[in-house]
Design an enzyme around this catalytic site. Structure first.
Site, PDB file in Angstrom:
ATOM      1  N   ASP A  94      20.321  25.465  45.749  1.00  0.00           N
ATOM      2  CA  ASP A  94      19.207  24.512  45.787  1.00  0.00           C
ATOM      3  C   ASP A  94      18.509  24.649  47.136  1.00  0.00           C
ATOM      4  O   ASP A  94      18.756  25.614  47.861  1.00  0.00           O
ATOM      5  CB  ASP A  94      19.696  23.080  45.494  1.00  0.00           C
ATOM      6  CG  ASP A  94      20.605  22.537  46.593  1.00  0.00           C
ATOM      7  OD1 ASP A  94      20.769  23.206  47.640  1.00  0.00           O
ATOM      8  OD2 ASP A  94      21.145  21.439  46.398  1.00  0.00           O
ATOM      9  N   HIS A 146      30.087  31.777  48.573  1.00  0.00           N
ATOM     10  CA  HIS A 146      30.244  31.340  49.964  1.00  0.00           C
ATOM     11  C   HIS A 146      31.727  31.382  50.346  1.00  0.00           C
ATOM     12  O   HIS A 146      32.576  30.918  49.573  1.00  0.00           O
ATOM     13  CB  HIS A 146      29.699  29.913  50.116  1.00  0.00           C
ATOM     14  CG  HIS A 146      29.800  29.410  51.519  1.00  0.00           C
ATOM     15  ND1 HIS A 146      28.952  29.843  52.522  1.00  0.00           N
ATOM     16  CD2 HIS A 146      30.669  28.553  52.100  1.00  0.00           C
ATOM     17  CE1 HIS A 146      29.293  29.257  53.655  1.00  0.00           C
ATOM     18  NE2 HIS A 146      30.331  28.472  53.433  1.00  0.00           N
ATOM     19  N   ASN A 178      25.111  31.577  44.337  1.00  0.00           N
ATOM     20  CA  ASN A 178      25.559  32.131  45.623  1.00  0.00           C
ATOM     21  C   ASN A 178      27.080  32.108  45.703  1.00  0.00           C
ATOM     22  O   ASN A 178      27.727  31.231  45.125  1.00  0.00           O
ATOM     23  CB  ASN A 178      24.989  31.277  46.760  1.00  0.00           C
ATOM     24  CG  ASN A 178      25.404  31.767  48.136  1.00  0.00           C
ATOM     25  OD1 ASN A 178      25.349  32.960  48.431  1.00  0.00           O
ATOM     26  ND2 ASN A 178      25.827  30.851  48.994  1.00  0.00           N
ATOM     27  N   ARG A 213       7.273  34.478  57.597  1.00  0.00           N
ATOM     28  CA  ARG A 213       8.348  34.148  56.662  1.00  0.00           C
ATOM     29  C   ARG A 213       7.841  33.837  55.253  1.00  0.00           C
ATOM     30  O   ARG A 213       8.455  34.204  54.258  1.00  0.00           O
ATOM     31  CB  ARG A 213       9.102  32.932  57.215  1.00  0.00           C
ATOM     32  CG  ARG A 213      10.521  32.981  56.842  1.00  0.00           C
ATOM     33  CD  ARG A 213      11.396  31.936  57.422  1.00  0.00           C
ATOM     34  NE  ARG A 213      12.578  31.901  56.570  1.00  0.00           N
ATOM     35  CZ  ARG A 213      13.524  32.823  56.596  1.00  0.00           C
ATOM     36  NH1 ARG A 213      13.448  33.839  57.431  1.00  0.00           N
ATOM     37  NH2 ARG A 213      14.552  32.750  55.782  1.00  0.00           N
ATOM     38  N   GLY A 225      18.907  23.189  49.911  1.00  0.00           N
ATOM     39  CA  GLY A 225      19.694  23.001  51.126  1.00  0.00           C
ATOM     40  C   GLY A 225      20.479  24.250  51.499  1.00  0.00           C
ATOM     41  O   GLY A 225      20.365  25.304  50.861  1.00  0.00           O
ATOM     42  N   ARG A 283      20.150  35.167  54.194  1.00  0.00           N
ATOM     43  CA  ARG A 283      18.901  34.466  54.521  1.00  0.00           C
ATOM     44  C   ARG A 283      18.664  33.324  53.553  1.00  0.00           C
ATOM     45  O   ARG A 283      19.075  33.403  52.395  1.00  0.00           O
ATOM     46  CB  ARG A 283      17.714  35.432  54.472  1.00  0.00           C
ATOM     47  CG  ARG A 283      17.743  36.404  55.608  1.00  0.00           C
ATOM     48  CD  ARG A 283      16.565  37.327  55.594  1.00  0.00           C
ATOM     49  NE  ARG A 283      16.776  38.379  56.555  1.00  0.00           N
ATOM     50  CZ  ARG A 283      16.483  38.283  57.851  1.00  0.00           C
ATOM     51  NH1 ARG A 283      15.930  37.197  58.323  1.00  0.00           N
ATOM     52  NH2 ARG A 283      16.729  39.295  58.669  1.00  0.00           N
ATOM     53  N   ASP A 324      23.763  25.827  51.293  1.00  0.00           N
ATOM     54  CA  ASP A 324      25.056  25.802  50.586  1.00  0.00           C
ATOM     55  C   ASP A 324      25.390  24.417  50.024  1.00  0.00           C
ATOM     56  O   ASP A 324      26.557  23.989  50.030  1.00  0.00           O
ATOM     57  CB  ASP A 324      26.193  26.290  51.514  1.00  0.00           C
ATOM     58  CG  ASP A 324      25.950  27.705  52.012  1.00  0.00           C
ATOM     59  OD1 ASP A 324      25.423  28.524  51.232  1.00  0.00           O
ATOM     60  OD2 ASP A 324      26.258  27.999  53.179  1.00  0.00           O
ATOM     61  N   LEU A 384      16.455  31.056  51.097  1.00  0.00           N
ATOM     62  CA  LEU A 384      15.366  31.318  50.163  1.00  0.00           C
ATOM     63  C   LEU A 384      14.422  30.117  50.141  1.00  0.00           C
ATOM     64  O   LEU A 384      14.863  28.967  50.138  1.00  0.00           O
ATOM     65  CB  LEU A 384      15.931  31.557  48.765  1.00  0.00           C
ATOM     66  CG  LEU A 384      16.847  32.775  48.653  1.00  0.00           C
ATOM     67  CD1 LEU A 384      17.558  32.769  47.303  1.00  0.00           C
ATOM     68  CD2 LEU A 384      16.056  34.061  48.843  1.00  0.00           C
TER      69      LEU A 384
HETATM   70  C1  GAR Z   1      31.090  37.308  51.550  1.00  0.00           C
HETATM   71  O1  GAR Z   1      32.321  36.807  52.017  1.00  0.00           O
HETATM   72  C2  GAR Z   1      30.127  36.162  51.270  1.00  0.00           C
HETATM   73  O2  GAR Z   1      30.753  35.006  50.798  1.00  0.00           O
HETATM   74  C3  GAR Z   1      29.537  35.932  52.628  1.00  0.00           C
HETATM   75  O3  GAR Z   1      29.321  37.214  53.123  1.00  0.00           O
HETATM   76  C4  GAR Z   1      30.345  38.091  52.635  1.00  0.00           C
HETATM   77  C5  GAR Z   1      29.682  39.340  52.097  1.00  0.00           C
HETATM   78  O4  GAR Z   1      30.628  40.330  51.858  1.00  0.00           O
HETATM   79  N1  GAR Z   1      28.344  35.170  52.526  1.00  0.00           N
HETATM   80  C6  GAR Z   1      28.038  34.189  53.389  1.00  0.00           C
HETATM   81  O5  GAR Z   1      28.688  33.918  54.365  1.00  0.00           O
HETATM   82  C7  GAR Z   1      26.748  33.444  53.041  1.00  0.00           C
HETATM   83  N2  GAR Z   1      26.660  32.254  53.820  1.00  0.00           N
HETATM   84  P1  GAR Z   1      30.220  41.669  51.071  1.00  0.00           P
HETATM   85  O6  GAR Z   1      28.929  42.195  51.704  1.00  0.00           O
HETATM   86  O7  GAR Z   1      31.374  42.585  51.322  1.00  0.00           O
HETATM   87  O8  GAR Z   1      30.041  41.328  49.629  1.00  0.00           O
END
Ligand code: GAR
Length: 197
Positions: A137, A105, A103, A61, A139, A87, A141, A89
């Site tokens: 950061d 979420h 990010n 990793r 953590g 993933r 999210d 970071l």
């Molecule tokens: C999005 O809803 C994003 O918020 C989520 O994956 C989806 C990607 O959609 N991310 C997470 O859950 C990160 N924890 P996309 O590939 O169609 O942009």
């Protein structure tokens, strides 16, 4: 630049916006941890350079994180946008781009962090959920929140229907927020993230 693991609908929205010079941001590159990610094909179609940095190609990793850091640094990005990058970071990655990794979420943080934000919100029974754009950061999210949008949970929603409704709001929020951050700058002080301060 954008890091993505999946289909890339958020990336597609950013690519649609970046053609307009007044938007103020350009997607200079796309990096994925998944060789078959739809996001890579979207980048190719848009003529944006893309790179795969797959964990399986590295000894461990730590080595993957270094490879990822190098692959991103080559683009000298002003900001790194995680758009469905699934993933975590390493701190060594984040130190290279301090306060400049963002990010999106699919929940209203700090509720329902992690890989299953939509499923967890549905299981809890909330009537309103949504999406959050935040600074990354160390953590999961937990970084300072830049912008959020609320989305109602409807009777009969399943994870897929709710996620689709969230993604509509998420694409608009991400495009608007990234554009404003690029044009006006982002100030992060403690838990406060302020655009144009
Ligand atoms: C999005 O809803 C994003 O918020 C989520 O994956 C989806 C990607 O959609 N991310 C997470 O859950 C990160 N924890 P996309 O590939 O169609 O942009």
């Amino acid at each position: 630049m954008v890091l993505a693991s999946g289909g890339g609908s958020n990336l597609a929205a950013l690519l649609a916006a970046h053609d307009d010079p007044s938007y103020g941001a350009r997607v200079v590159g796309v990096v994925s941890d998944k060789p078959g990610a739809g996001a890579l094909e979207l980048a190719r179609q848009a003529g944006v350079p893309s790179v795969v940095v797959a964990p399986g190609d590295f000894e461990d990793r730590a080595a993957w994180n270094l490879g990822l850091t190098d692959a991103v640094a080559v683009f000298q990005p002003a900001y790194v946008v995680l758009a469905g990058f699934m993933r975590l970071l390493a701190p060594t990655f984040l130190e290279q781009f301090p306060g400049r990794v963002v990010n999106t979420h699919p929940a209203l943080l700090p509720s329902f962090p992690g890989a299953h934000g939509v499923r967890d919100a549905l299981a809890y029974g909330v009537k309103v959920t949504g999406c959050t754009v935040h600074v990354v950061d160390d953590g999961v999210d937990t970084g300072p929140i830049i912008a959020q949008a609320a989305v109602p949970v409807l009777d009969g929603d399943d994870e897929a229907s709710l996620h689709e409704r969230i993604k509509v709001a998420e694409r608009s929020l991400l495009v608007e927020t990234v554009g404003r951050v690029a044009r006006e700058g982002l100030l992060v002080e403690g838990r406060q993230a302020v655009i144009g301060a």
